[in-house]
Design a protein around this motif. Structure first.
Motif, short mmCIF file in Angstrom:
data_model
loop_
_atom_site.label_atom_id
_atom_site.label_comp_id
_atom_site.label_asym_id
_atom_site.label_seq_id
_atom_site.Cartn_x
_atom_site.Cartn_y
_atom_site.Cartn_z
N GLY A 1 0.82 -1.22 0.00
CA GLY A 1 0.00 0.00 0.00
C GLY A 1 0.85 1.26 0.00
N ASN B 1 -6.52 -1.76 -1.38
CA ASN B 1 -5.33 -2.59 -1.11
C ASN B 1 -5.36 -3.26 0.26
OD1 ASN B 1 -2.28 -3.29 -1.10
ND2 ASN B 1 -2.55 -1.89 0.63
N VAL C 1 -7.06 -5.49 -5.22
CA VAL C 1 -5.84 -6.28 -5.04
C VAL C 1 -6.27 -7.70 -4.68
CG1 VAL C 1 -3.69 -6.57 -3.76
CG2 VAL C 1 -4.48 -4.27 -4.36
N SER D 1 -5.03 -11.93 -5.36
CA SER D 1 -3.83 -12.67 -4.98
C SER D 1 -3.76 -13.93 -5.84
CB SER D 1 -3.91 -13.07 -3.52
OG SER D 1 -2.95 -14.07 -3.24
N PRO E 1 -1.08 -10.26 -6.97
CA PRO E 1 0.34 -10.44 -6.69
C PRO E 1 0.68 -11.89 -6.38
CG PRO E 1 -0.59 -8.62 -5.38
CD PRO E 1 -1.73 -9.37 -5.99
N ILE F 1 5.66 -11.48 -3.16
CA ILE F 1 6.21 -10.12 -3.11
C ILE F 1 7.02 -9.99 -1.82
CG2 ILE F 1 5.62 -7.65 -3.08
CD1 ILE F 1 4.84 -9.09 -5.73
P1 NAD Z 1 0.52 -5.61 4.93
O1 NAD Z 1 -0.02 -6.41 6.05
O2 NAD Z 1 1.95 -5.15 5.00
O3 NAD Z 1 -0.39 -4.31 4.69
C1 NAD Z 1 -1.80 -4.34 4.77
C2 NAD Z 1 -2.28 -3.00 5.28
O4 NAD Z 1 -3.73 -3.05 5.37
C3 NAD Z 1 -1.74 -2.70 6.69
O5 NAD Z 1 -1.19 -1.40 6.70
C4 NAD Z 1 -2.96 -2.82 7.56
O6 NAD Z 1 -2.94 -1.98 8.70
C5 NAD Z 1 -4.09 -2.41 6.58
N1 NAD Z 1 -5.39 -2.88 7.06
C6 NAD Z 1 -5.67 -4.12 7.55
N2 NAD Z 1 -6.96 -4.13 7.99
C7 NAD Z 1 -7.48 -2.92 7.76
C8 NAD Z 1 -8.74 -2.33 7.99
N3 NAD Z 1 -9.74 -3.01 8.58
N4 NAD Z 1 -8.94 -1.04 7.66
C9 NAD Z 1 -7.94 -0.32 7.08
N5 NAD Z 1 -6.71 -0.84 6.83
C10 NAD Z 1 -6.49 -2.10 7.17
O7 NAD Z 1 0.26 -6.47 3.61
P2 NAD Z 1 0.89 -6.36 2.14
O8 NAD Z 1 1.76 -7.54 1.96
O9 NAD Z 1 1.40 -5.01 1.84
O10 NAD Z 1 -0.45 -6.63 1.28
C11 NAD Z 1 -1.25 -5.62 0.68
C12 NAD Z 1 -2.32 -6.31 -0.17
O11 NAD Z 1 -1.70 -7.18 -1.11
C13 NAD Z 1 -3.27 -7.19 0.65
O12 NAD Z 1 -4.57 -7.07 0.12
C14 NAD Z 1 -2.72 -8.58 0.43
O13 NAD Z 1 -3.71 -9.56 0.60
C15 NAD Z 1 -2.25 -8.48 -1.01
N6 NAD Z 1 -1.23 -9.47 -1.39
C16 NAD Z 1 0.04 -9.46 -0.84
C17 NAD Z 1 0.98 -10.41 -1.26
C18 NAD Z 1 2.41 -10.43 -0.74
O14 NAD Z 1 3.19 -11.27 -1.19
N7 NAD Z 1 2.80 -9.57 0.18
C19 NAD Z 1 0.62 -11.37 -2.20
C20 NAD Z 1 -0.67 -11.36 -2.71
C21 NAD Z 1 -1.57 -10.40 -2.31
#
Ligand code: NAD
Length: 441
Positions: free
Chosen positions: A217, A282, A332, A334, A377, A380
């Motif tokens: 994000g 996101n 977003v 997955s 994604p 990542i």
């Molecule tokens: P992350 O946990 O680092 O970030 C997620 C953010 O969402 C956090 O800042 C969290 O505080 C916020 N959040 C959670 N619940 C919330 C709510 N109720 N209201 C407002 N904000 C809220 O995760 P990331 O790895 O940066 O993932 C971001 C997106 O990408 C997610 O949707 C995740 O499912 C998707 N994704 C990530 C990966 C990966 O490899 N990291 C792979 C596939 C999909």
């Protein structure tokens, strides 16, 4: 977050041995540099006879401006218009173009094949042949991935011929570093193509990014801001400090709000009472357990965050007609939403639901001159994946054509392409940002 394996197998002395024993040797991927060219090398293009995209392709390449490759020498990109192929016997045109060309493709190169959506190909034979392009392109992605190169199939609908440029710019450039093996559909365009400053395509646009305080994000917020947008980052109140840091750096605004609370859609609609151009859903969580051990609260908490709240926010903005003309919604999803994953029935259901939302809303949004798309994604490099046990983490990285994990910015760049006002023909797509990972491919 550091890929020690990649450093080790590419180290002097080790690299040769790694090559001999056939270990994957990930190439360092080029990523966008400020004011860098779209393509840092020559483009070799070709076409099967009778193609309908030859002329629009030339026009788009003329506007993008890379030097064209001649009969010999290295090429940074190979672009082939296969839309003229109307019978399986003509698929040999692919062999004729790529057989002599692929050896000329440079590191971090790009392959793009253009075609027609099979359903619009006009005959059973033509539809069969156009569908065959998918297998060709995906295999080529696997063959060139070792060079850090990517391959995509772009299917342009009839009427979508003049919509190629924003997608070609993205796919040809380092912005698409971790996108490979994808089939991208370009339609007629839901809005008039605006005049665009390609350096800052989002100038004057307002964007909301949920979950903006960290990880993917934060990268989305930074990338949209670098493209000129005024960004409003949203995250839960507990993340206020980190969120404030991210938004302060990009001169943006912050909303501290849990998207699942009943008043969230109303508060967001109120904040954007003057309208909004880009909404990026996101925020997301994983709450893993096999279904046999999944209590209802755990299921529902995740579904609320990852899907239901997004639906309610969309409804609130659309009911109040706050999504501006040529507006964008981006989800977003997955890879797990496509392939499924052990212990992730709730997560995969929510992320497949995001794909369903995109597919169901795309025709509705087209009616109001707006689009909806999603990224999916793969592996990542974030805090989340750094915390995984070493086995699944290494598998996640290496089981892709590029033999490495992606960076948050790779997801962000793909979202920026969807968000561009020039991407009016890109609607209803789900594009994996996964380096052509084997899972669910
Ligand atoms: P992350 O946990 O680092 O970030 C997620 C953010 O969402 C956090 O800042 C969290 O505080 C916020 N959040 C959670 N619940 C919330 C709510 N109720 N209201 C407002 N904000 C809220 O995760 P990331 O790895 O940066 O993932 C971001 C997106 O990408 C997610 O949707 C995740 O499912 C998707 N994704 C990530 C990966 C990966 O490899 N990291 C792979 C596939 C999909």
């Amino acid at each position: 977050m550091s890929d020690r394996y990649a450093r080790l197998v590419n180290a002097p002395g080790v690299a040769q041995i790694a090559k001999q024993v056939g270990l994957p040797q990930p190439v360092k991927l080029d990523r966008r540099r400020p004011s860098g060219p779209v393509v840092s090398g020559r483009v070799l293009s070709g076409a099967a006879p009778g193609g309908r995209l030859d002329r629009p392709l030339k026009a788009a390449l003329d506007s993008i401006g890379p030097e064209r490759a001649g009969a010999e020498g290295p090429a940074k990109a190979l672009v082939f218009d296969a839309s003229g192929i109307s019978d399986s016997t003509e698929l040999v045109e692919l062999q004729r173009f790529f057989y002599p060309a692929v050896g000329r493709l440079e590191r971090n190169g790009r392959v793009i094949v253009l075609g027609t959506p099979p359903a619009e190909a006009g005959s059973i034979r033509a539809a069969t042949a156009q569908r065959a392009l998918e297998g060709f392109t995906r295999s080529l992605g696997k063959e060139v991935g070792g060079r850090g190169a990517t391959a995509q199939l772009v299917l342009a609908s009839k009427g979508g011929e003049d919509q190629l440029e924003s997608t070609l710019r993205f796919l040809l450039s380092p912005r698409s570093a971790y996108v490979s093996g994808q089939v991208i559909r370009i339609g007629k365009g839901v809005a008039q193509l605006p005049k665009i400053d390609w350096e800052r395509p989002l100038e004057g646009k307002t964007a909301l990014v949920t979950g903006a305080s960290r990880g993917i994000g934060a990268a989305i917020a930074e990338t949209l801001a670098a493209d000129g947008a005024s960004v409003v980052g949203l995250d839960i109140p507990q993340a206020a400090e980190e969120l404030g840091r991210v938004t302060a750096e990009i001169d943006g605004d912050a909303i501290e709000l849990d998207i699942t609370v009943p008043e969230a859609p109303g508060r967001i609609a109120e904040r954007f009472a003057d309208g909004i151009d880009v909404v990026v859903h996101n925020a997301g969580v994983t709450l893993d357990r096999t279904i046999a051990k999944m209590p209802e609260e755990r299921w529902s908490k995740l579904m609320e965050i990852n899907l239901s709240s997004e639906e309610r926010i969309n409804d609130a903005l659309l009911d109040a007609k706050l999504l501006r003309p040529n507006g964008r919604i981006v989800g977003v999803s997955s890879m797990a939403g496509i392939a499924g994953n052990n212990g992730q029935t709730n997560y995969a259901a929510s992320k497949a639901g995001v794909i369903g939302m995109v597919e169901a809303m795309a025709p509705e949004l087209a009616k109001i001159g707006a689009t909806i798309n999603a990224v999916a994604p793969g592996f990542i490099e974030t805090k989340m994946t750094a915390a995984m046990p070493i086995g699944p983490r290494e598998a996640g990285r290496r089981m892709s054509s590029l033999s490495q994990g992606g960076l948050p910015v790779d997801v962000a760049e793909t979202i920026a392409w969807f968000a561009s006002p020039a991407s009016t023909g890109v609607n209803g797509n789900v594009v994996r940002v996964c380096g052509q990972n084997l899972l669910g491919a």
